[in-house]
Design a protein around this motif. Structure first.
Motif, PDB file in Angstrom:
ATOM      1  N   TYR A 235       0.843  -1.180   0.000  1.00 56.19           N
ATOM      2  CA  TYR A 235       0.000   0.000   0.000  1.00 56.19           C
ATOM      3  C   TYR A 235       0.886   1.240   0.000  1.00 56.19           C
ATOM      4  N   ASN A 236       0.349   2.334  -0.548  1.00 56.59           N
ATOM      5  CA  ASN A 236       1.128   3.555  -0.685  1.00 56.59           C
ATOM      6  C   ASN A 236       0.887   4.538   0.446  1.00 56.59           C
ATOM      7  N   TYR A 237      -0.075   4.263   1.310  1.00 54.86           N
ATOM      8  CA  TYR A 237      -0.355   5.167   2.403  1.00 54.86           C
ATOM      9  C   TYR A 237       0.196   4.600   3.706  1.00 54.86           C
ATOM     10  N   ARG A 238       0.194   5.443   4.742  1.00 52.03           N
ATOM     11  CA  ARG A 238       0.723   5.048   6.043  1.00 52.03           C
ATOM     12  C   ARG A 238      -0.416   4.925   7.045  1.00 52.03           C
ATOM     13  N   THR A 239      -0.257   3.991   7.955  1.00 49.18           N
ATOM     14  CA  THR A 239      -1.263   3.801   8.989  1.00 49.18           C
ATOM     15  C   THR A 239      -1.064   4.838  10.089  1.00 49.18           C
ATOM     16  N   MET A 240      -2.068   4.965  10.964  1.00 46.61           N
ATOM     17  CA  MET A 240      -1.969   5.899  12.077  1.00 46.61           C
ATOM     18  C   MET A 240      -0.796   5.540  12.984  1.00 46.61           C
ATOM     19  N   TYR A 241      -0.569   4.258  13.196  1.00 48.16           N
ATOM     20  CA  TYR A 241       0.559   3.823  14.037  1.00 48.16           C
ATOM     21  C   TYR A 241       1.889   4.262  13.428  1.00 48.16           C
ATOM     22  N   GLU A 242       2.031   4.108  12.111  1.00 49.11           N
ATOM     23  CA  GLU A 242       3.272   4.494  11.455  1.00 49.11           C
ATOM     24  C   GLU A 242       3.481   6.002  11.496  1.00 49.11           C
ATOM     25  N   ILE A 243       2.402   6.770  11.339  1.00 54.01           N
ATOM     26  CA  ILE A 243       2.504   8.236  11.394  1.00 54.01           C
ATOM     27  C   ILE A 243       2.927   8.694  12.786  1.00 54.01           C
ATOM     28  N   GLN A 244       2.289   8.130  13.813  1.00 50.63           N
ATOM     29  CA  GLN A 244       2.647   8.504  15.179  1.00 50.63           C
ATOM     30  C   GLN A 244       4.075   8.085  15.509  1.00 50.63           C
ATOM     31  N   ASN A 245       4.458   6.896  15.056  1.00 46.52           N
ATOM     32  CA  ASN A 245       5.816   6.417  15.304  1.00 46.52           C
ATOM     33  C   ASN A 245       6.844   7.323  14.640  1.00 46.52           C
ATOM     34  N   PHE A 246       6.577   7.726  13.403  1.00 49.08           N
ATOM     35  CA  PHE A 246       7.488   8.608  12.677  1.00 49.08           C
ATOM     36  C   PHE A 246       7.639   9.955  13.390  1.00 49.08           C
ATOM     37  N   ASN A 247       6.513  10.537  13.813  1.00 50.31           N
ATOM     38  CA  ASN A 247       6.576  11.838  14.479  1.00 50.31           C
ATOM     39  C   ASN A 247       7.308  11.744  15.818  1.00 50.31           C
ATOM     40  N   LEU A 248       7.104  10.660  16.545  1.00 47.32           N
ATOM     41  CA  LEU A 248       7.796  10.502  17.821  1.00 47.32           C
ATOM     42  C   LEU A 248       9.305  10.437  17.621  1.00 47.32           C
ATOM     43  N   PHE A 249       9.753   9.609  16.672  1.00 47.36           N
ATOM     44  CA  PHE A 249      11.186   9.486  16.422  1.00 47.36           C
ATOM     45  C   PHE A 249      11.773  10.776  15.842  1.00 47.36           C
ATOM     46  N   LEU A 250      11.021  11.422  14.957  1.00 44.51           N
ATOM     47  CA  LEU A 250      11.510  12.647  14.325  1.00 44.51           C
ATOM     48  C   LEU A 250      11.779  13.739  15.353  1.00 44.51           C
ATOM     49  N   TRP A 251      10.778  14.043  16.194  1.00 41.05           N
ATOM     50  CA  TRP A 251      10.929  15.167  17.117  1.00 41.05           C
ATOM     51  C   TRP A 251      11.851  14.817  18.279  1.00 41.05           C
ATOM     52  N   THR A 252      11.953  13.531  18.608  1.00 38.69           N
ATOM     53  CA  THR A 252      12.959  13.142  19.602  1.00 38.69           C
ATOM     54  C   THR A 252      14.365  13.386  19.063  1.00 38.69           C
ATOM     55  N   ALA A 253      14.588  13.034  17.796  1.00 41.22           N
ATOM     56  CA  ALA A 253      15.889  13.281  17.170  1.00 41.22           C
ATOM     57  C   ALA A 253      16.185  14.773  17.064  1.00 41.22           C
ATOM     58  N   VAL A 254      15.172  15.557  16.708  1.00 41.88           N
ATOM     59  CA  VAL A 254      15.366  17.011  16.604  1.00 41.88           C
ATOM     60  C   VAL A 254      15.743  17.593  17.967  1.00 41.88           C
ATOM     61  N   GLY A 255      15.059  17.138  19.021  1.00 34.64           N
ATOM     62  CA  GLY A 255      15.369  17.632  20.362  1.00 34.64           C
ATOM     63  C   GLY A 255      16.777  17.274  20.801  1.00 34.64           C
ATOM     64  N   LEU A 256      17.198  16.033  20.545  1.00 32.80           N
ATOM     65  CA  LEU A 256      18.548  15.623  20.930  1.00 32.80           C
ATOM     66  C   LEU A 256      19.614  16.387  20.154  1.00 32.80           C
ATOM     67  N   LEU A 257      19.391  16.599  18.866  1.00 30.66           N
ATOM     68  CA  LEU A 257      20.351  17.367  18.064  1.00 30.66           C
ATOM     69  C   LEU A 257      20.435  18.817  18.535  1.00 30.66           C
ATOM     70  N   THR A 258      19.299  19.377  18.941  1.00 34.27           N
ATOM     71  CA  THR A 258      19.304  20.755  19.455  1.00 34.27           C
ATOM     72  C   THR A 258      20.114  20.862  20.742  1.00 34.27           C
ATOM     73  N   ILE A 259      19.918  19.899  21.634  1.00 37.88           N
ATOM     74  CA  ILE A 259      20.694  19.895  22.884  1.00 37.88           C
ATOM     75  C   ILE A 259      22.189  19.729  22.602  1.00 37.88           C
ATOM     76  N   LEU A 260      22.527  18.824  21.665  1.00 34.35           N
ATOM     77  CA  LEU A 260      23.930  18.627  21.316  1.00 34.35           C
ATOM     78  C   LEU A 260      24.536  19.897  20.739  1.00 34.35           C
ATOM     79  N   PHE A 261      23.801  20.592  19.884  1.00 31.16           N
ATOM     80  CA  PHE A 261      24.296  21.844  19.301  1.00 31.16           C
ATOM     81  C   PHE A 261      24.512  22.898  20.378  1.00 31.16           C
ATOM     82  N   MET A 262      23.602  22.987  21.346  1.00 28.32           N
ATOM     83  CA  MET A 262      23.747  23.973  22.422  1.00 28.32           C
ATOM     84  C   MET A 262      24.965  23.663  23.289  1.00 28.32           C
ATOM     85  N   VAL A 263      25.217  22.383  23.553  1.00 29.59           N
ATOM     86  CA  VAL A 263      26.388  22.011  24.364  1.00 29.59           C
ATOM     87  C   VAL A 263      27.683  22.351  23.634  1.00 29.59           C
TER      88      VAL A 263
END
Length: 286
Positions: A235-263
């Motif tokens: 299938y070409n679309y994403r399920t709700m679980y996949e969308i939520q999983n992607f957003n969780l990993f994405l913003w967690t990575a963004v937050g960690l990179l921001t903290i690393l840049f500040m340090v």
């Protein structure tokens, strides 16, 4: 003349509707809700293994690493968890004599608490019930139907069920079907009231072998292709679980990179000055 009649009968047969056996899973949610959602999937057909993956993802978070099959019409919420799950399997030759149970199976039926449906080709009810529990599925006798359904509803409404509980009923005659249908109606009514009172989210999966009419107008190739796609889950679309999983990993990575840049920035911009303690010790040594 005979050939003309033969052609006419062939055309008539091709345009009439055929009855196909299938197993329907009606997913009902009671209480605050929000633990399961419908997707934009264009089909509700699935497989026994896919249904099992859905049950594990919803009611057995420890097994969630295996992931739910993609392309299903219903998916669990990533954050909101169900407090209890009940799987009720109905098999037998008198299922047509259960109007309350059948009212939950219709796609167009305006029934409260029904989230959606999943259709598995063939009589797969018995196989699905084997997937429902790691232990032997409890077969409920005619005498214990009403009391067992009521006690299960009360236990689930308190959130006292660990994961999900599977109950199986065999209705071989109209009397048993009528009693099971009435008991099911009382159970769902009590569950709706008690789950709302206790603030517990309970998901009920009603598994019932049934038949469905489908048009057979020379669409065998198209249906076969769709069935192959369903089995492969391409299938070409994403399920709700996949969308939520992607957003969780994405913003967690963004937050960690921001903290690393500040340090790193803090180290780069750190002011350099002599250490007074080491400087004093050096002067004393001199």
């Amino acid at each position: 003349m005979r050939s003309i009649l033969s052609l006419g009968l062939t055309a008539l047969t091709a345009t009439t509707s055929a009855v196909s056996a299938e197993t329907t899973i009606a997913v009902l949610e009671f209480g605050p809700g929000g633990s399961v959602h419908r997707t934009t999937s264009s089909t509700t057909e699935s497989s026994s293994a896919a249904v099992s993956s859905f049950w594990n993802a919803l009611h057995r978070p420890s097994n969630r690493s295996s992931g739910q099959y993609a392309g299903m019409s219903i998916v669990p919420d990533f954050f909101k968890k169900a407090d209890a799950g009940i799987i009720i399997g109905l098999q037998g030759k008198s299922l047509e004599s259960m109007p309350i149970a059948k009212s939950f199976l219709g796609e167009g039926a305006a029934v409260d608490n029904v989230v959606g449906h999943i259709h598995v080709p063939g009589q797969a009810g018995a196989d699905l019930m084997k997937f429902a529990s790691s232990k032997d599925v409890e077969m409920i006798s005619k005498e214990d139907m009403g009391g067992r359904l009521q006690s299960t509803a009360e236990t689930a409404a308190r959130g006292a069920i660990d994961g999900m509980e599977a109950l199986s009923f065999t209705v071989d005659n109209d009397d048993v079907a009528a009693e099971a249908d009435a008991g099911l109606g009382r159970m769902l009514k009590a569950l709706k009231k008690q789950a709302a009172t206790n603030g517990k989210t309970v998901v009920v999966h009603l598994v019932m072998d049934s038949t469905r009419r489908r048009l057979d107008e020379n669409n065998q190739n198209g249906e076969g292709e769709n069935q192959n796609n369903n089995n492969g889950y391409a299938y070409n679309y994403r399920t709700m679980y996949e969308i939520q999983n992607f957003n969780l990993f994405l913003w967690t990575a963004v937050g960690l990179l921001t903290i690393l840049f500040m340090v790193i920035s803090a180290f780069i911009n750190m002011q350099l000055f002599p250490d007074t303690l080491l400087y004093g010790e050096t002067k004393m040594a001199d």
